[in-house]
Design a protein around this motif. Structure first.
Motif, PDB file in Angstrom:
ATOM      1  N   ALA A 141      -3.861  38.702  32.982  1.00 22.67           N
ATOM      2  CA  ALA A 141      -3.165  38.172  34.155  1.00 22.67           C
ATOM      3  C   ALA A 141      -2.720  39.297  35.077  1.00 22.67           C
ATOM      4  O   ALA A 141      -2.759  39.153  36.306  1.00 22.67           O
ATOM      5  N   GLY A 142      -2.309  40.434  34.484  1.00 20.01           N
ATOM      6  CA  GLY A 142      -1.845  41.551  35.299  1.00 20.01           C
ATOM      7  C   GLY A 142      -2.948  42.159  36.143  1.00 20.01           C
ATOM      8  O   GLY A 142      -2.781  42.374  37.352  1.00 20.01           O
ATOM      9  N   LEU A 143      -4.091  42.425  35.527  1.00 18.44           N
ATOM     10  CA  LEU A 143      -5.199  43.025  36.264  1.00 18.44           C
ATOM     11  C   LEU A 143      -5.767  42.058  37.302  1.00 18.44           C
ATOM     12  O   LEU A 143      -5.952  42.415  38.465  1.00 18.44           O
ATOM     13  N   ALA A 191      -5.910  40.122  42.901  1.00 18.48           N
ATOM     14  CA  ALA A 191      -5.775  38.956  43.775  1.00 18.48           C
ATOM     15  C   ALA A 191      -4.650  39.158  44.790  1.00 18.48           C
ATOM     16  O   ALA A 191      -4.766  38.771  45.955  1.00 18.48           O
ATOM     17  N   LEU A 192      -3.547  39.795  44.351  1.00 19.89           N
ATOM     18  CA  LEU A 192      -2.414  40.023  45.253  1.00 19.89           C
ATOM     19  C   LEU A 192      -2.804  40.920  46.416  1.00 19.89           C
ATOM     20  O   LEU A 192      -2.502  40.619  47.574  1.00 19.89           O
ATOM     21  N   ASP A 250      -7.280  31.723  39.033  1.00 20.52           N
ATOM     22  CA  ASP A 250      -8.071  32.793  38.419  1.00 20.52           C
ATOM     23  C   ASP A 250      -7.212  33.697  37.550  1.00 20.52           C
ATOM     24  O   ASP A 250      -7.629  34.124  36.473  1.00 20.52           O
ATOM     25  N   THR A 251      -6.015  33.989  38.027  1.00 20.11           N
ATOM     26  CA  THR A 251      -5.096  34.822  37.248  1.00 20.11           C
ATOM     27  C   THR A 251      -4.767  34.170  35.914  1.00 20.11           C
ATOM     28  O   THR A 251      -4.781  34.823  34.861  1.00 20.11           O
ATOM     29  N   PRO A 307      -4.640  48.657  43.117  1.00 23.00           N
ATOM     30  CA  PRO A 307      -4.316  47.969  41.857  1.00 23.00           C
ATOM     31  C   PRO A 307      -5.086  48.514  40.672  1.00 23.00           C
ATOM     32  O   PRO A 307      -4.615  48.466  39.536  1.00 23.00           O
ATOM     33  N   VAL A 308      -6.284  49.066  40.906  1.00 22.44           N
ATOM     34  CA  VAL A 308      -7.088  49.608  39.811  1.00 22.44           C
ATOM     35  C   VAL A 308      -6.362  50.764  39.130  1.00 22.44           C
ATOM     36  O   VAL A 308      -6.456  50.952  37.914  1.00 22.44           O
TER      37      VAL A 308
END
Length: 493
Positions: free
Chosen positions: A83-85, A90-91, A125-126, A329-330
């Motif tokens: 969910a975090g990745l 997505a954010l 998706d998350t 985010p990566v």
């Protein structure tokens, strides 16, 4: 192109249970090693026996709780990573979308989602990817513990993780049961192949066979091969690429679909039927362009009234701005997971490294995308024509941009792209009638994914040194590792 992460859950199990004279297994499981056996509160327990989940076993309550705790915590941590990745990516995508002030008419005709629909889809998706990784981790830990309890830790050590990884594989269905995830399955298979090759390299029997895999620039060569297939398909055969990946290419390739169709028509020697659409597109951007229907080179179609050099420079600057939101985010999300303890002790150092990594990877992606147009224009002008073989040849050296990336990330990226290149290549063969479409093989992606995860989890359990330290740290954090094995969890540097 991007494109897909310490502690111990059960390190104190033996001390808490007051067990002595035994051996701690790889997953934190305890098994007596022989003799009269360990004792608990002065009571002698049978030797050579694993303390299982059965209620009549000595110390069964604490051991059962330890097993149950490991399974629950593994599932929770797997969910948090998934969910975090996915949520982080997505954010940033939503924020980038909200900041965009202009949506082209072509996108509106394509039926793009509204902001509310995009947020809803991102949340779904998350949740799916969180459930996927959470279920995978929880299933693996549960099967691993169950086999250990029923068959014995030592007797099942060689194959237990292999079976558990295969059984946990179908959890991929939670990412979307109606959509085949061929790209994801192929990527994980590539990762499994790398681990298997590392095992082969250090093997006396297969060392000589696997020696070519140690080539220093093999990752860059693999990226060049992948680029040739992916970028050629981006122009000539878009439906051979996964929709989500094609969307990524359209964003960073930054060319309207009418432009790509125009280049494709010239490459195939077809009549130019999209000239009006191309001229209208450029007009919407403030460029008054008049195209020659008898043109042989597509350069005016690709960059309008700009010269090839002007286009390369302006495209690079814009591409860098598009790449930054991809890599933030990566780097930042894994920093919060992998380096969570160091982040509290030396936050500026960790954050600085993350920002440097973001800048470097963004430079790679922007050079990769801009050089693709540079190479195509160069070869078109050099040979004074545009054809399919020239496009394939021109996109090959684009992969050299991977040299900008950190060495430890190169293989990661090349494998990610190679998986998509393989899928695109075989889709092209299937469309030509040479092979069968993967979509006709129901849930072949789940079979491939399960096979790959079986190999990966077996290597994690039995060949830990073939993992790089950062991945081993994440796996240990999710699945748990006893203190006796922490010294082995460094892996490869």
């Amino acid at each position: 192109m991007s494109p897909f992460p310490e502690g111990s859950l059960s390190g104190g199990a033996a001390a808490e249970n007051g067990l002595a004279g035994g051996e701690m297994g790889r997953g934190g499981r305890y098994e007596a090693s022989g003799g009269a056996g360990p004792s608990l509160n002065g009571v002698s327990l049978p030797g050579n026996r694993l303390y299982s989940l059965l209620p009549d076993e000595g110390c069964s309550d604490k051991e059962s709780m330890r097993r149950l705790r490991r399974c629950i915590v593994a599932a929770a941590k797997g969910f948090s990573i998934g969910a975090g990745l996915k949520g982080g990516l997505a954010l940033f995508a939503i924020l980038s979308r909200l900041r965009s002030r202009r949506i082209s008419a072509s996108l509106r005709k394509a039926g793009s989602l509204s902001n509310a629909e995009a947020v809803s889809a991102a949340l779904q998706d998350t949740l799916r990817y969180g459930l996927f990784l959470g279920t995978f981790a929880g299933t693996f830990a549960s099967v691993d513990e169950a086999i250990s309890a029923l068959g014995g830790n030592k007797r099942t050590a060689k194959w237990r993780a292999l079976v558990a990884g295969a059984i946990a594989g179908p959890s991929m269905l939670l990412t979307g049961p109606k959509t085949q995830h061929t790209s994801l399955a192929l990527y994980i298979l590539m990762r499994a192949a790398v681990l298997a090759s590392r095992c082969g390299i250090k093997s006396k029997r297969f060392g000589n066979v696997c020696k070519p895999l140690t080539w220093r620039y093999g990752d860059i060569f693999l990226m060049c091969l992948s680029s040739s297939q992916i970028l050629a398909a981006y122009i000539l055969k878009q439906d051979s690429l996964p929709p989500s990946y094609m969307s990524f290419l359209k964003k960073h390739g930054a060319k309207d679909s009418s432009i790509l169709d125009g280049v494709k028509d010239i490459a195939n020697g077809s009549a130019l039927t999209k000239l009006n659409a191309i001229e209208n597109y450029y007009k919407s951007t403030g460029v008054d362009l008049k195209l020659d229907p008898n043109m042989k080179l597509p350069c005016p179609i690709i960059h309008g009234n700009q010269s090839c050099t002007e286009h390369a420079l302006s495209f690079f600057v814009q591409a860098y701005g598009r790449a930054l939101p991809v890599y933030l985010p990566v780097y930042l999300v894994p920093a919060l997971i992998v380096h969570r303890q160091d982040l509290l002790e030396r936050p500026y150092t960790i954050l600085w490294k993350s920002l440097i990594g973001t800048a470097r990877s963004s430079l790679f992606l922007s050079v990769f995308c801009s050089s693709a147009w540079v190479w195509t224009c160069t070869l078109f002008r050099l040979f004074k024509k545009c054809s399919t073989p020239l496009i394939i040849l021109a996109t090959f050296p684009t992969g050299l941009a991977l040299a900008i990336e950190k060495k430890t990330r190169r293989m990661e990226i090349s494998l990610y792209c190679f998986a998509r290149a393989i899928e695109s290549f075989f889709t092209c063969l299937a469309d030509a009638g040479y092979t069968v479409h993967a979509g006709r093989l129901k849930r072949a992606d789940v079979v491939v994914f399960s096979f790959a995860t079986a190999i990966i989890m077996h290597c994690y359990d039995q060949e830990r040194e073939v993992f790089r330290s950062k991945y081993l740290n994440v796996l240990d954090w999710v699945f748990g590792v006893p203190p006796s094995l922490e010294k082995d969890s460094k892996g490869q540097s």
